[in-house]
Design an enzyme around this catalytic site. Structure first.
Site, PDB file in Angstrom:
ATOM      1  N   TRP A  33       0.833  -1.208   0.000  1.00  0.00           N
ATOM      2  CA  TRP A  33       0.000   0.000   0.000  1.00  0.00           C
ATOM      3  C   TRP A  33       0.867   1.258   0.000  1.00  0.00           C
ATOM      4  O   TRP A  33       2.016   1.231   0.412  1.00  0.00           O
ATOM      5  CB  TRP A  33      -0.936   0.004   1.208  1.00  0.00           C
ATOM      6  CG  TRP A  33      -0.240   0.096   2.543  1.00  0.00           C
ATOM      7  CD1 TRP A  33       0.211  -0.934   3.311  1.00  0.00           C
ATOM      8  CD2 TRP A  33       0.098   1.292   3.260  1.00  0.00           C
ATOM      9  NE1 TRP A  33       0.812  -0.461   4.453  1.00  0.00           N
ATOM     10  CE2 TRP A  33       0.752   0.897   4.465  1.00  0.00           C
ATOM     11  CE3 TRP A  33      -0.085   2.648   3.029  1.00  0.00           C
ATOM     12  CZ2 TRP A  33       1.217   1.819   5.417  1.00  0.00           C
ATOM     13  CZ3 TRP A  33       0.370   3.574   3.968  1.00  0.00           C
ATOM     14  CH2 TRP A  33       1.014   3.162   5.141  1.00  0.00           C
ATOM     15  N   GLU A  77       7.570   8.699  13.728  1.00  0.00           N
ATOM     16  CA  GLU A  77       7.725   8.025  12.439  1.00  0.00           C
ATOM     17  C   GLU A  77       8.575   8.861  11.480  1.00  0.00           C
ATOM     18  O   GLU A  77       9.372   8.318  10.709  1.00  0.00           O
ATOM     19  CB  GLU A  77       6.351   7.760  11.803  1.00  0.00           C
ATOM     20  CG  GLU A  77       5.472   6.775  12.558  1.00  0.00           C
ATOM     21  CD  GLU A  77       5.917   5.325  12.377  1.00  0.00           C
ATOM     22  OE1 GLU A  77       6.892   5.071  11.642  1.00  0.00           O
ATOM     23  OE2 GLU A  77       5.278   4.438  12.985  1.00  0.00           O
ATOM     24  N   GLU A 115       8.933   1.750   6.180  1.00  0.00           N
ATOM     25  CA  GLU A 115       8.650   2.628   7.307  1.00  0.00           C
ATOM     26  C   GLU A 115       8.373   4.059   6.855  1.00  0.00           C
ATOM     27  O   GLU A 115       7.574   4.775   7.475  1.00  0.00           O
ATOM     28  CB  GLU A 115       9.831   2.619   8.287  1.00  0.00           C
ATOM     29  CG  GLU A 115       9.981   1.344   9.098  1.00  0.00           C
ATOM     30  CD  GLU A 115       8.989   1.282  10.252  1.00  0.00           C
ATOM     31  OE1 GLU A 115       8.485   2.346  10.663  1.00  0.00           O
ATOM     32  OE2 GLU A 115       8.717   0.176  10.743  1.00  0.00           O
ATOM     33  N   HIS A 118       4.811   5.474   6.595  1.00  0.00           N
ATOM     34  CA  HIS A 118       4.011   5.749   7.793  1.00  0.00           C
ATOM     35  C   HIS A 118       3.966   7.241   8.107  1.00  0.00           C
ATOM     36  O   HIS A 118       2.886   7.820   8.297  1.00  0.00           O
ATOM     37  CB  HIS A 118       4.570   4.979   8.991  1.00  0.00           C
ATOM     38  CG  HIS A 118       4.644   3.508   8.774  1.00  0.00           C
ATOM     39  ND1 HIS A 118       5.324   2.653   9.612  1.00  0.00           N
ATOM     40  CD2 HIS A 118       4.116   2.716   7.798  1.00  0.00           C
ATOM     41  CE1 HIS A 118       5.210   1.416   9.174  1.00  0.00           C
ATOM     42  NE2 HIS A 118       4.483   1.429   8.076  1.00  0.00           N
ATOM     43  N   GLU A 168       9.334  -2.299  17.500  1.00  0.00           N
ATOM     44  CA  GLU A 168       8.351  -2.596  16.458  1.00  0.00           C
ATOM     45  C   GLU A 168       7.046  -3.097  17.079  1.00  0.00           C
ATOM     46  O   GLU A 168       5.954  -2.752  16.619  1.00  0.00           O
ATOM     47  CB  GLU A 168       8.901  -3.634  15.475  1.00  0.00           C
ATOM     48  CG  GLU A 168      10.087  -3.167  14.651  1.00  0.00           C
ATOM     49  CD  GLU A 168       9.731  -2.166  13.567  1.00  0.00           C
ATOM     50  OE1 GLU A 168       8.582  -1.686  13.525  1.00  0.00           O
ATOM     51  OE2 GLU A 168      10.603  -1.868  12.745  1.00  0.00           O
ATOM     52  N   THR A 171       5.248  -0.046  18.705  1.00  0.00           N
ATOM     53  CA  THR A 171       4.555   0.812  17.747  1.00  0.00           C
ATOM     54  C   THR A 171       3.331   0.106  17.166  1.00  0.00           C
ATOM     55  O   THR A 171       2.328   0.756  16.855  1.00  0.00           O
ATOM     56  CB  THR A 171       5.497   1.260  16.616  1.00  0.00           C
ATOM     57  OG1 THR A 171       6.169   0.126  16.070  1.00  0.00           O
ATOM     58  CG2 THR A 171       6.522   2.252  17.124  1.00  0.00           C
ATOM     59  N   ASP A 200       2.089  -3.243   9.342  1.00  0.00           N
ATOM     60  CA  ASP A 200       3.493  -3.173   8.926  1.00  0.00           C
ATOM     61  C   ASP A 200       4.420  -3.387  10.120  1.00  0.00           C
ATOM     62  O   ASP A 200       5.406  -4.124  10.045  1.00  0.00           O
ATOM     63  CB  ASP A 200       3.807  -1.804   8.324  1.00  0.00           C
ATOM     64  CG  ASP A 200       3.365  -1.670   6.873  1.00  0.00           C
ATOM     65  OD1 ASP A 200       2.815  -2.642   6.323  1.00  0.00           O
ATOM     66  OD2 ASP A 200       3.575  -0.587   6.292  1.00  0.00           O
ATOM     67  N   GLU A 201       4.106  -2.717  11.228  1.00  0.00           N
ATOM     68  CA  GLU A 201       4.959  -2.804  12.410  1.00  0.00           C
ATOM     69  C   GLU A 201       5.007  -4.244  12.941  1.00  0.00           C
ATOM     70  O   GLU A 201       6.052  -4.702  13.419  1.00  0.00           O
ATOM     71  CB  GLU A 201       4.457  -1.858  13.513  1.00  0.00           C
ATOM     72  CG  GLU A 201       4.300  -0.404  13.097  1.00  0.00           C
ATOM     73  CD  GLU A 201       5.615   0.315  12.815  1.00  0.00           C
ATOM     74  OE1 GLU A 201       6.659  -0.356  12.691  1.00  0.00           O
ATOM     75  OE2 GLU A 201       5.594   1.555  12.718  1.00  0.00           O
ATOM     76  N   HIS A 204       7.384  -6.202  10.829  1.00  0.00           N
ATOM     77  CA  HIS A 204       8.761  -5.831  11.153  1.00  0.00           C
ATOM     78  C   HIS A 204       9.183  -6.404  12.504  1.00  0.00           C
ATOM     79  O   HIS A 204      10.343  -6.817  12.674  1.00  0.00           O
ATOM     80  CB  HIS A 204       8.898  -4.308  11.132  1.00  0.00           C
ATOM     81  CG  HIS A 204       8.607  -3.702   9.796  1.00  0.00           C
ATOM     82  ND1 HIS A 204       8.338  -2.359   9.613  1.00  0.00           N
ATOM     83  CD2 HIS A 204       8.534  -4.272   8.553  1.00  0.00           C
ATOM     84  CE1 HIS A 204       8.122  -2.127   8.331  1.00  0.00           C
ATOM     85  NE2 HIS A 204       8.222  -3.276   7.677  1.00  0.00           N
TER      86      HIS A 204
END
Length: 333
Positions: A33, A77, A115, A118, A168, A171, A200-201, A204
């Site tokens: 995305w 971020e 990252e 974000h 990670e 967050t 996403d976090e 990660h």
């Protein structure tokens, strides 16, 4: 053999798996995305202004502490250049090797590119919302990058991967909670943004915790000692030097943290829960053939969550709301 040489050997051993790590934990650019997917389409004159108006109306319903936390999360971020430059200096990560860098430096660049989306997404949302003082937000971001950070890891990859595993997951929790609150205020678009960032976090976190798990398999004693060191000295937040314009370094972080705790977005209990989750993930209780020093380190880590739980129960979070320059005039809803 010197410890740093052993660490370098371990990093070189794990580097052979870099392509599999990238394939497993990161998403190709053409498939992942992008911020524009969740924001009003500025190229569509038929819908753009109506979408922005709706975004701004929904934003009016969100409470003051929520905005403080959302701004703080955004600034954290956007300080990504600091984190990338720090990781590029870690032992075993070489961006100059063969003119293009080694596998680890490729991982850091790919991770950074994910990252980076974000901060872009959240910054654009803040700008369009009309609810925050963007010049103050921008100044704070620049201060945070200027001031850098010291996370107590030096160039040690073991300590750095403990730190990134912890952060990670932290967050992920924070963005997930913000998403939940936004949804409760019927702000579906913001909830969707924050939820996908949280996703996403989590990917990660799975990656960095997997790196540590692999290190435990080949160098358990030194990895255990490094884990203990990070827990003993506590995990500092990436934004621990947070400040507003005209203020001293770090002066805004405590108030930002208080707002997050009042909202229940990120609390001292979450810190303890993450610690326990890492202990369980890496099966610390099942490690074998540890040195005496590593055994002592394990004993310390295994007892630490209960010890911190007792301390956490005595913490009192102030009810008084601090007025940030980021959010002016104060939104009292």
């Amino acid at each position: 053999m010197a410890l740093d040489n052993i660490r370098l050997e371990v990093m070189q051993l794990l580097e052979k798996k870099i392509e599999s790590f990238i394939d497993k934990f990161l998403i190709p650019i053409d498939k992942v995305w992008q911020p524009t997917d969740f924001l009003p389409d500025s190229q569509n004159e038929d819908t753009f202004f109506d979408e922005v108006k709706e975004l701004r109306e929904l934003a009016k319903e969100l409470p003051y502490d929520f905005w403080v936390v959302l701004v703080g999360d955004t600034i954290t971020e956007e300080a990504l250049p600091t984190y990338e430059s720090w990781l590029m200096d870690v032992e075993g990560i070489n961006q100059h090797e063969d003119g293009k860098g080694n596998g680890w430096s490729r991982w850091v660049r790919y991770w950074t590119s994910e990252e980076n989306r974000h901060g872009d997404t959240l910054n654009k949302y803040l700008y369009l919302s009309g609810r925050v003082n963007m010049i103050e937000v921008e100044r704070t971001t620049q201060h945070l990058i200027n001031d850098g950070f010291d996370i107590g890891t030096d160039r040690d990859p073991y300590k750095n991967f403990v730190y990134t595993s912890f952060q990670e997951l932290a967050t992920n929790i924070s963005h997930s909670r913000v998403a939940k609150m936004a949804r409760e205020y019927s702000n579906k678009s913001l909830a969707k943004m924050c939820k996908i960032i949280a996703g996403d976090e989590m990917r990660h976190y799975n990656a960095y915790s997997e790196f540590v798990k692999n290190i435990f398999e080949v160098d358990p004693s030194q990895m255990m000692i490094a884990f203990s060191h990070m827990m003993k000295h506590k995990i500092v937040m990436p934004a621990h030097f947070l400040r507003e314009s005209g203020d001293a370094i770090g002066t805004a972080f405590e108030e930002f943290s208080n707002a997050a705790q009042r909202l229940g977005v990120y609390t001292s209990q979450d810190y303890i829960d993450i610690m326990q989750r890492l202990i369980d993930k890496w099966e610390i209780d099942k490690l074998v053939d540890l040195t005496d020093e590593a055994e002592k380190a394990r004993d310390f880590v295994m007892k630490l969550p209960a010890r911190m739980q007792r301390i956490s129960e005595r913490l009192v979070i102030p009810d008084e709301i601090f007025e940030f320059k980021w959010v002016q005039p104060a939104i009292v809803k």
